[in-house]
Design a protein around this motif. Structure first.
Motif, PDB file in Angstrom:
ATOM      1  N   UNK A  16       0.816  -1.210   0.000  1.00 16.78           N
ATOM      2  CA  UNK A  16       0.000   0.000   0.000  1.00 16.78           C
ATOM      3  C   UNK A  16       0.849   1.257   0.000  1.00 16.78           C
ATOM      4  N   UNK A  17       2.089   1.130   0.441  1.00 14.80           N
ATOM      5  CA  UNK A  17       2.898   2.312   0.642  1.00 14.80           C
ATOM      6  C   UNK A  17       3.293   2.965  -0.677  1.00 14.80           C
ATOM      7  N   UNK A  18       3.434   4.286  -0.616  1.00 16.74           N
ATOM      8  CA  UNK A  18       3.889   5.023  -1.784  1.00 16.74           C
ATOM      9  C   UNK A  18       5.298   5.563  -1.570  1.00 16.74           C
TER      10      UNK A  18
ATOM     11  N   UNK B 236       2.956   7.265   8.724  1.00 16.52           N
ATOM     12  CA  UNK B 236       3.427   7.590   7.386  1.00 16.52           C
ATOM     13  C   UNK B 236       3.384   9.096   7.145  1.00 16.52           C
ATOM     14  N   UNK B 240       2.760  11.514   1.696  1.00 17.52           N
ATOM     15  CA  UNK B 240       2.374  10.215   1.155  1.00 17.52           C
ATOM     16  C   UNK B 240       0.868  10.005   1.324  1.00 17.52           C
ATOM     17  N   UNK B 243      -0.826  11.792  -1.350  1.00 22.19           N
ATOM     18  CA  UNK B 243      -0.689  11.065  -2.619  1.00 22.19           C
ATOM     19  C   UNK B 243      -1.642   9.870  -2.664  1.00 22.19           C
ATOM     20  N   UNK B 244      -1.753   9.149  -1.551  1.00 21.20           N
ATOM     21  CA  UNK B 244      -2.595   7.943  -1.545  1.00 21.20           C
ATOM     22  C   UNK B 244      -4.065   8.296  -1.771  1.00 21.20           C
ATOM     23  N   UNK B 303      -1.686   2.804   7.412  1.00 17.10           N
ATOM     24  CA  UNK B 303      -1.675   2.851   5.944  1.00 17.10           C
ATOM     25  C   UNK B 303      -2.994   2.331   5.390  1.00 17.10           C
ATOM     26  N   UNK B 307      -5.637   4.174   3.016  1.00 16.39           N
ATOM     27  CA  UNK B 307      -6.024   3.554   1.747  1.00 16.39           C
ATOM     28  C   UNK B 307      -7.546   3.442   1.643  1.00 16.39           C
TER      29      UNK B 307
END
Lengths: 276, 346
Positions: A16-18, B236, B240, B243-244, B303, B307
């Motif tokens: 899932x990580x970017x 995180x 990021x 971006x997600x 995360x 998501x």
């Protein structure tokens, strides 16, 4: 880009990580870029040489303790670069929380493995994650000392690093660094300026006088030597809430003396600042 | 005899969710929802009782219904929901009255579960990267939302000492990401351009709404005692996260943020709450070892929560926001609960 961010990784399945930023803010990708850029400085500029490098643990937690010097200290990046390129394992450099409050620099510092020096952080790194953490118990007193005091180690704080090692049952790996003092010698300090800027200290360095603004970041090409001492473990029960203050201070002073003696030994053998 | 549970904030997102979850639990005999406004979600068997924010009727209610469990979800941790004064009334005075009712003679309350927030730790450059429950915050609280939560927690801690027969647990939740929940963070992330503070990219931690409700149930079922951090695993960077979820960064001044942004705030165009501005510089992480040791498992990591929220936003962009279909009608609800004509399932 406004904030230095690693470019997103292609989404692989289940990933899932970017970015590869870990829970400490360190990014292996950023470290890789820095290592590539720093390699010439490490091997050509400073010509770093290690003694007893094999004493650094290949796995498991280790608290690296070194002397700290030079207005913008070169010892931290040199130690981190050396260990990471030779062992392929990350080193987290613990430093004053001051960095966190500076835009850009704080983010870059964090991405390149900098962690605020708090006991909780060190304990999690060492005990829970078995990582290598690099600390400079002199704190900002080391790099901020005048050139006249070079290679005389300052007080080792209140021995917090000893307590961390005891509590986590982690070996301390003392290291003596020679060269960083002459890489960026401090001529005098401007406390008033430090107050205005809110920095821990504001040095006027020889680099600044001879090279102008470039001298803020560019150290002199001195020979840097790092000697790794015998790892120190403590015969106490780990995980206790507190340890006797007298014991902590005694051990702290012992390690300071070990490093101090080794620094003097290395200076005795040193023929030239530039060639070592 | 089954449990008799009282849930505060039944008219809010959280109270509603918690009540809906409790309704499925056959061990719970009675569920009372307390709220000022109409509930926004339909309840199956829970009874809704209207009360003002400071719970003046609570004393009578506790005596009359003999509730044994109170789930206090109505601590406001979002400073955009209420003015400073109202936050104090709700969080501090409300909690005080709740505790007074729970400790009055004749009270049967043996379990109190409180939904608090990791905002009590603040966000500062001096912070450890992971707070445990007993880590003290680095600097005194500046904002009313933080101060009032700290004060409410102090009242609850006193209550726990004064009334050892009651199991008191305080759950400190990290920022929640969930579709349908409007917080300053979810609102910022929903925009095509999401603010970042120039030069800062903090590490944030999230928990999903589902895990929040599950933890409150868990704490009730196990009658936990003490303070617990609740957050998904991992942290995180804000960039990021942006971006997600498919937004883009909009750089805002980081130094002297409040002063430089004042014209925009005064014009009512954009304002970032102080506690969010702190968070977007230094981030915050909490250690959840304590709640995990009680046997709780999270469904979503940080995360995964981001998501899932990103998926929700993408769905919203394609289909438009889901319209609210439910309206609370007192007479209708009374009919469903008490009319002999309604066939109740077993």
């Amino acid at each position: 880009m406004i904030v230095p961010v690693p470019t997103p990784v292609e989404d692989t399945e289940g990933n899932l990580r970017r970015s590869d930023v870990d829970e400490w803010g360190r990014s292996e990708r950023v470290r890789n870029v820095i290592r590539t850029a720093y390699e010439p400085i490490y091997s050509k500029w400073f010509r770093v040489e290690w003694k007893n490098f094999e004493r650094i643990p290949v796995e498991g937690g280790g608290l690296l303790v070194a002397n700290h010097a030079g207005a913008v200290p070169s010892d931290a990046p040199v130690i981190m670069h050396g260990i990471e390129s030779r062992l392929g394992r990350p080193v987290y450099g613990m430093a004053d929380y001051f960095f966190r409050s500076v835009p850009f620099i704080g983010t870059m510092w964090s991405r390149s493995g900098g962690v605020a020096a708090r006991p909780e952080n060190a304990e999690r790194l060492l005990r829970d994650q078995g990582q290598l953490a690099l600390v400079f118990p002199e704190g900002t007193k080391g790099p901020s000392k005048a050139f006249a005091d070079r290679y005389h180690l300052r007080r080792f704080g209140r021995g917090g690093f000893i307590e961390i090692a005891m509590r986590t049952g982690t070996p301390i790996i003392p290291m003596a660094v020679v060269g960083s003092e002459e890489a960026m010698p401090i001529l005098f300090r401007l406390p008033a300026m430090a107050k205005i800027l809110g920095t821990p200290y504001f040095p006027v360095t020889l680099n600044l006088l001879t090279m102008g603004p470039l001298g803020i970041v560019l150290p002199f090409p001195v020979k840097m030597r790092i000697s790794v001492l015998e790892p120190v473990t403590f015969d106490v029960e780990p995980g206790l809430e507190r340890y006797p203050r007298s014991l902590v201070l005694e051990e702290s002073e012992r390690i300071r003396e070990l490093i101090q003696e080794e620094v003097f030994e290395m200076l005795k053998a040193r023929r030239s600042i530039w060639k070592g | 005899m089954g449990k008799r549970v009282l849930v505060t904030g039944a008219d809010t997102f959280w109270g509603g969710r918690v009540i809906q979850a409790l309704e499925d639990d056959p061990d719970i005999e009675v569920i009372l929802g307390l709220g000022e406004h109409d509930p926004s979600v339909p309840f199956d068997r829970a009874e809704f009782v209207r009360a003002d924010q400071t719970y003046s009727i609570l004393h009578r209610l506790v005596q009359a219904t003999k509730v044994d469990t109170i789930i206090h979800t109505f601590l406001v941790s979002d400073s955009t929901l209420a003015k400073s004064r109202a936050l104090h009334e709700i969080n501090v005075i409300g909690t005080m009255n709740l505790l007074a009712a729970a400790s009055a003679a004749g009270s049967n309350v043996t379990n109190l579960v409180v939904k608090s927030s990791t905002k009590v730790y603040g966000a500062n450059e001096r912070d450890p990267y992971w707070f445990s429950e007993d880590t003290r915050r680095s600097t005194p609280a500046k904002t009313m939302v933080e101060r009032s939560l700290i004060e409410a927690e102090a009242l609850i801690a006193d209550f726990a000492i004064d009334r050892p027969q009651t199991a008191v647990s305080v759950m400190r939740f990290a920022n929640v990401l969930s579709g349908g929940l409007a917080t300053p963070i979810t609102q910022n992330l929903s925009r095509p351009l999401c603010p970042i503070l120039i030069g800062f990219d903090p590490l944030l931690q999230f928990v999903s709404a589902e895990d929040v409700v599950r933890t409150l149930e868990h704490a009730t079922r196990l009658q936990l005692r003490g303070v617990y951090n609740v957050a998904g695993d991992g942290r995180l960077p804000w960039s990021e996260i942006i971006a997600i979820v498919g937004s883009r960064p909009l750089p805002l001044p980081s130094l002297h943020h409040r002063i430089l942004m004042r014209p925009l705030a005064a014009a009512g165009i954009y304002e970032m709450p102080t506690e969010l501005a702190d968070l977007l510089r230094f981030g915050r992480g909490v250690d959840c070892a304590k709640i995990l040791a009680t046997g709780f498992t999270f469904r979503r990591s940080s995360v995964a929560a981001v998501q899932a929220f990103g998926e929700h936003l993408r769905l919203d962009r394609s289909t438009g926001s889901e319209p609210l279909t439910y309206r609370y009608e007192h007479d209708v609800e009374q009919f469903f609960r008490h009319s002999p004509a309604v066939v109740h399932r077993d």
